[in-house]
Write a protein that holds these residues in place. Structure first.
Motif, PDB file in Angstrom:
ATOM      1  N   UNK A   1      34.813 -23.979  -0.117  1.00 21.63           N
ATOM      2  CA  UNK A   1      33.924 -25.142  -0.119  1.00 21.63           C
ATOM      3  C   UNK A   1      33.568 -25.544   1.307  1.00 21.63           C
ATOM      4  N   UNK A   2      34.577 -25.684   2.149  1.00 21.25           N
ATOM      5  CA  UNK A   2      34.377 -26.146   3.515  1.00 21.25           C
ATOM      6  C   UNK A   2      33.482 -25.188   4.299  1.00 21.25           C
ATOM      7  N   UNK A   3      33.756 -23.905   4.191  1.00 21.23           N
ATOM      8  CA  UNK A   3      32.961 -22.914   4.921  1.00 21.23           C
ATOM      9  C   UNK A   3      31.515 -22.883   4.414  1.00 21.23           C
ATOM     10  N   UNK A   4      31.338 -22.888   3.094  1.00 21.26           N
ATOM     11  CA  UNK A   4      29.983 -22.850   2.536  1.00 21.26           C
ATOM     12  C   UNK A   4      29.175 -24.082   2.885  1.00 21.26           C
ATOM     13  N   UNK A   5      29.811 -25.236   2.774  1.00 28.82           N
ATOM     14  CA  UNK A   5      29.140 -26.485   3.117  1.00 28.82           C
ATOM     15  C   UNK A   5      28.763 -26.504   4.594  1.00 28.82           C
ATOM     16  N   UNK A   6      29.696 -26.125   5.452  1.00 31.81           N
ATOM     17  CA  UNK A   6      29.430 -26.156   6.893  1.00 31.81           C
ATOM     18  C   UNK A   6      28.321 -25.179   7.272  1.00 31.81           C
ATOM     19  N   UNK A   7      28.294 -24.030   6.629  1.00 30.84           N
ATOM     20  CA  UNK A   7      27.230 -23.057   6.904  1.00 30.84           C
ATOM     21  C   UNK A   7      25.862 -23.647   6.566  1.00 30.84           C
ATOM     22  N   UNK A   8      25.787 -24.342   5.443  1.00 29.41           N
ATOM     23  CA  UNK A   8      24.510 -24.939   5.032  1.00 29.41           C
ATOM     24  C   UNK A   8      24.109 -26.059   5.999  1.00 29.41           C
ATOM     25  N   UNK A   9      25.076 -26.870   6.390  1.00 27.35           N
ATOM     26  CA  UNK A   9      24.812 -27.954   7.339  1.00 27.35           C
ATOM     27  C   UNK A   9      24.344 -27.392   8.678  1.00 27.35           C
ATOM     28  N   UNK A  10      25.026 -26.371   9.160  1.00 28.26           N
ATOM     29  CA  UNK A  10      24.701 -25.782  10.464  1.00 28.26           C
ATOM     30  C   UNK A  10      23.306 -25.160  10.492  1.00 28.26           C
ATOM     31  N   UNK A  11      22.803 -24.772   9.336  1.00 27.73           N
ATOM     32  CA  UNK A  11      21.472 -24.159   9.275  1.00 27.73           C
ATOM     33  C   UNK A  11      20.348 -25.189   9.409  1.00 27.73           C
TER      34      UNK A  11
END
Length: 191
Positions: free
Chosen positions: A64-74
């Motif tokens: 969850x954390x990695x997927x969410x952060x990836x989307x935010x960083x984009x």
């Protein structure tokens, strides 16, 4: 397979079974059959079913954390980064395997019986609140905006699981836009 690979395999299979059917509905004998390991070996990898549940929740938290952060960083600017949370939810809700938040599910099933499950759930949800608080601060919003946005996301997760629809993510996103725009006026991009 080495013990690390066996552990990862057990966690992956347990995650799928628990998420599809519920933690209490899956016994150790069934899990043993699904992972194709002797029960003694399974217990040498994990001393209890609770240890497997904790490992599954830890895995879910990392994903969850990695997927969410990836989307935010984009996302390029602060407002878009806040709204990326709901875009992430929309993609997740549209997955065929979506059955709601594993933490909410585990808490609903076992939270009153297991203080450790309740604490892991709280820790996961607090982590999400901190992410939102950082995003709100970067966007120039007031601190009370973060828990409001979290409630929209949490409600969307539960509603999407019950309804079987990804639409609650879009509804939550539209509500988030209203809240954000009420508090955050064009914040210049930081260099």
């Amino acid at each position: 397979m080495n013990p690390g690979e066996e552990r990862a395999h057990v966690i992956e299979v347990a995650d799928r079974l628990f998420y599809e059917r519920g933690i209490q509905a899956v016994g150790m004998a069934e899990l043993r059959r699904e992972v194709d390991l002797p029960l003694k070996k399974l217990y040498s990898l994990f001393p209890s079913k609770q240890a497997i549940v904790f490992a599954v929740l830890d895995r879910r938290h990392r994903i969850w954390t990695a997927g969410l952060q990836e989307r935010i960083d984009a996302a390029a600017e602060p407002r878009a980064r806040l709204l990326a949370v709901y875009d992430y939810l929309s993609d997740w809700f549209a997955e065929d395997s979506f059955r709601g938040c594993a933490f909410i599910n585990a808490f609903g099933e076992l939270g009153s019986q297991s203080p450790d499950i309740a604490e892991r759930t709280r820790t996961h949800k607090d982590s999400f609140q901190r992410v939102l608080a950082e995003l709100v601060a970067a966007a120039g919003g007031q601190p009370d905006l973060a828990p409001q946005l979290a409630l929209l996301a949490e409600g969307a997760q539960t509603t999407a699981a019950i309804s079987g629809s990804a639409e609650p993510a879009s509804q939550a996103r539209r509500a988030a836009e209203i809240l954000i725009d009420a508090q955050v006026r064009a914040v210049p991009e930081r260099a």
